[in-house]
Design a protein around this motif. Structure first.
Motif, PDB file in Angstrom:
ATOM      1  N   THR A 153       0.671  -1.226  -0.121  1.00  0.00           N
ATOM      2  CA  THR A 153      -0.331   0.095  -0.031  1.00  0.00           C
ATOM      3  C   THR A 153       0.612   1.014   0.057  1.00  0.00           C
ATOM      4  O   THR A 153       2.013   1.057   0.254  1.00  0.00           O
ATOM      5  CB  THR A 153      -0.554  -0.058   1.590  1.00  0.00           C
ATOM      6  OG1 THR A 153      -0.049   0.240   2.332  1.00  0.00           O
ATOM      7  CG2 THR A 153      -1.858  -1.250   1.137  1.00  0.00           C
ATOM      8  N   GLU A 154       0.364   2.098   0.121  1.00  0.00           N
ATOM      9  CA  GLU A 154       0.777   3.656  -0.052  1.00  0.00           C
ATOM     10  C   GLU A 154       1.718   4.020   1.196  1.00  0.00           C
ATOM     11  O   GLU A 154       2.925   4.173   1.570  1.00  0.00           O
ATOM     12  CB  GLU A 154       0.207   4.970  -0.104  1.00  0.00           C
ATOM     13  CG  GLU A 154      -0.499   5.186  -1.291  1.00  0.00           C
ATOM     14  CD  GLU A 154      -1.536   6.251  -1.887  1.00  0.00           C
ATOM     15  OE1 GLU A 154      -1.837   6.865  -1.290  1.00  0.00           O
ATOM     16  OE2 GLU A 154      -1.848   6.190  -2.765  1.00  0.00           O
ATOM     17  N   ALA A 155       1.642   3.101   2.183  1.00  0.00           N
ATOM     18  CA  ALA A 155       1.694   3.471   3.387  1.00  0.00           C
ATOM     19  C   ALA A 155       2.350   2.480   3.834  1.00  0.00           C
ATOM     20  O   ALA A 155       3.771   2.047   4.890  1.00  0.00           O
ATOM     21  CB  ALA A 155       0.753   3.471   4.559  1.00  0.00           C
ATOM     22  N   GLY A 156       3.148   1.182   2.615  1.00  0.00           N
ATOM     23  CA  GLY A 156       3.888   0.034   3.174  1.00  0.00           C
ATOM     24  C   GLY A 156       3.314  -1.147   2.731  1.00  0.00           C
ATOM     25  O   GLY A 156       1.952  -1.037   3.101  1.00  0.00           O
ATOM     26  N   PRO A 157       3.790  -2.704   3.304  1.00  0.00           N
ATOM     27  CA  PRO A 157       3.318  -3.738   3.035  1.00  0.00           C
ATOM     28  C   PRO A 157       2.253  -3.858   3.968  1.00  0.00           C
ATOM     29  O   PRO A 157       1.906  -3.377   5.556  1.00  0.00           O
ATOM     30  CB  PRO A 157       4.128  -4.422   3.456  1.00  0.00           C
ATOM     31  CG  PRO A 157       6.469  -3.639   3.567  1.00  0.00           C
ATOM     32  CD  PRO A 157       5.659  -2.792   2.901  1.00  0.00           C
ATOM     33  N   GLU A 158       1.623  -4.531   3.840  1.00  0.00           N
ATOM     34  CA  GLU A 158       0.070  -4.725   4.989  1.00  0.00           C
ATOM     35  C   GLU A 158      -0.099  -6.627   4.451  1.00  0.00           C
ATOM     36  O   GLU A 158       0.182  -7.148   3.082  1.00  0.00           O
ATOM     37  CB  GLU A 158      -1.050  -4.107   4.421  1.00  0.00           C
ATOM     38  CG  GLU A 158      -1.927  -4.517   5.297  1.00  0.00           C
ATOM     39  CD  GLU A 158      -3.558  -4.269   4.932  1.00  0.00           C
ATOM     40  OE1 GLU A 158      -4.229  -3.723   5.603  1.00  0.00           O
ATOM     41  OE2 GLU A 158      -3.159  -3.483   3.679  1.00  0.00           O
ATOM     42  N   GLY A 159      -0.015  -7.440   5.991  1.00  0.00           N
ATOM     43  CA  GLY A 159      -0.313  -8.597   6.239  1.00  0.00           C
ATOM     44  C   GLY A 159      -1.353  -7.935   5.514  1.00  0.00           C
ATOM     45  O   GLY A 159      -2.108  -8.207   6.693  1.00  0.00           O
ATOM     46  N   LEU A 160      -1.978  -9.783   5.337  1.00  0.00           N
ATOM     47  CA  LEU A 160      -3.593  -9.921   5.339  1.00  0.00           C
ATOM     48  C   LEU A 160      -3.672 -11.606   6.178  1.00  0.00           C
ATOM     49  O   LEU A 160      -5.242 -12.108   5.027  1.00  0.00           O
ATOM     50  CB  LEU A 160      -4.242 -10.474   4.073  1.00  0.00           C
ATOM     51  CG  LEU A 160      -3.641  -9.202   2.461  1.00  0.00           C
ATOM     52  CD1 LEU A 160      -3.661  -9.379   0.765  1.00  0.00           C
ATOM     53  CD2 LEU A 160      -4.234  -7.780   3.064  1.00  0.00           C
ATOM     54  N   CYS A 161      -3.037 -12.256   7.178  1.00  0.00           N
ATOM     55  CA  CYS A 161      -2.987 -12.904   7.285  1.00  0.00           C
ATOM     56  C   CYS A 161      -3.165 -13.253   8.498  1.00  0.00           C
ATOM     57  O   CYS A 161      -3.018 -14.422   9.999  1.00  0.00           O
ATOM     58  CB  CYS A 161      -2.455 -14.658   7.342  1.00  0.00           C
ATOM     59  SG  CYS A 161      -2.066 -14.218   5.222  1.00  0.00           S
ATOM     60  N   GLY A 162      -3.330 -11.804   9.329  1.00  0.00           N
ATOM     61  CA  GLY A 162      -3.579 -11.218  11.286  1.00  0.00           C
ATOM     62  C   GLY A 162      -5.278 -12.530  11.236  1.00  0.00           C
ATOM     63  O   GLY A 162      -5.837 -12.801  10.418  1.00  0.00           O
ATOM     64  N   GLY A 163      -4.950 -12.906  12.567  1.00  0.00           N
ATOM     65  CA  GLY A 163      -6.418 -14.077  13.482  1.00  0.00           C
ATOM     66  C   GLY A 163      -5.444 -15.886  13.004  1.00  0.00           C
ATOM     67  O   GLY A 163      -6.146 -16.136  14.107  1.00  0.00           O
ATOM     68  N   LYS A 164      -4.335 -15.225  12.399  1.00  0.00           N
ATOM     69  CA  LYS A 164      -4.456 -17.571  12.694  1.00  0.00           C
ATOM     70  C   LYS A 164      -2.641 -16.940  13.249  1.00  0.00           C
ATOM     71  O   LYS A 164      -2.554 -16.440  14.182  1.00  0.00           O
ATOM     72  CB  LYS A 164      -3.098 -17.970  11.910  1.00  0.00           C
ATOM     73  CG  LYS A 164      -4.226 -17.660   9.911  1.00  0.00           C
ATOM     74  CD  LYS A 164      -3.311 -17.923   9.254  1.00  0.00           C
ATOM     75  CE  LYS A 164      -4.128 -18.064   7.254  1.00  0.00           C
ATOM     76  NZ  LYS A 164      -5.482 -18.770   7.323  1.00  0.00           N
ATOM     77  N   LYS A 165      -3.502 -18.509  14.278  1.00  0.00           N
ATOM     78  CA  LYS A 165      -2.243 -18.430  15.257  1.00  0.00           C
ATOM     79  C   LYS A 165      -1.319 -19.519  15.000  1.00  0.00           C
ATOM     80  O   LYS A 165      -1.359 -20.159  14.519  1.00  0.00           O
ATOM     81  CB  LYS A 165      -2.640 -19.051  16.639  1.00  0.00           C
ATOM     82  CG  LYS A 165      -1.397 -19.298  17.743  1.00  0.00           C
ATOM     83  CD  LYS A 165      -2.020 -19.717  18.776  1.00  0.00           C
ATOM     84  CE  LYS A 165      -1.553 -20.327  20.045  1.00  0.00           C
ATOM     85  NZ  LYS A 165      -0.540 -18.967  20.034  1.00  0.00           N
TER      86      LYS A 165
END
Length: 203
Positions: free
Chosen positions: A121-133
């Protein structure tokens, strides 16, 4: 809950990481009896390494792929979907020459997909797998935790998992396994205690 269990050791029944990862999964199932486990053995059923063929297959329209490209594309798709479907992942990660096994790295390369597990994104990389343990089972012959020699092992895995948005990470560690029978026995025993008494204490 869907639990993905990943083994990567080449040592078969002699593997400490396999023994401990199996214990983690069994403890998880005891804590959450409704868990559904998917198992992937990256040593006995190795994923081919990321290559030009992987990129060509991905970039070729489905109707134009030959048999090898269809296989390569399907392997990538299945590996990624298996990971995306999981609520939690147990990763057995022995240290080989200061890093993870190449078999495990090949798996990582198949799930590190822009637009699927991360995005820029314009703000930098963003992970899309939050919520996994994730539980990492970390084994090694020497003592590397917190040392420069461990950067390519546990630290690498934590950096990668953080990059794709996973911050709920536990480490079950058995190091010093090459330091003699007494040290090995204590390291394995301590890891088993962590698994049985601490890992799911709040479950």
């Amino acid at each position: 809950m869907k639990l993905l269990h990943i083994d990567s050791s080449i040592l078969g029944d002699n593997s400490a990481s396999r023994q401990l990862s199996r214990s983690v999964v069994q403890a998880w199932q005891a804590a959450e009896p409704d868990s559904k486990v998917t198992y992937r053995d990256l040593a006995s059923d190795a994923i081919s390494h990321f290559s030009a063929a992987t990129l060509v297959a991905a970039g070729t329209p489905e109707e134009l792929r030959d048999a090898a490209q269809r296989h390569e594309a399907q392997l990538s798709a299945d590996t990624l979907q298996e990971f995306l479907d999981a609520d939690a992942v147990v990763i057995a990660a022995p240290m080989y020459n200061f890093t993870v096994p190449t078999q495990l790295k090949a798996w990582i390369d198949r799930i590190a997909i822009a637009g699927k597990t991360f995005r820029y994104t314009e703000a930098g990389p963003e992970g899309l797998c939050g919520g996994k343990k994730v539980v990492i089972v970390s084994t090694s012959g020497g003592l590397h935790a917190g040392q420069p020699t461990g950067v390519g092992h546990e630290e690498f895995l934590k950096v990668f998992l953080g990059f794709i948005g996973i911050t709920d990470i536990e480490i079950v560690r058995a190091h010093g396994l090459g330091y003699g029978d007494d040290v090995r026995s204590k390291a394995m025993s301590d890891a088993q205690v962590q698994i049985s008494e601490q890992l799911f204490a709040a479950a």
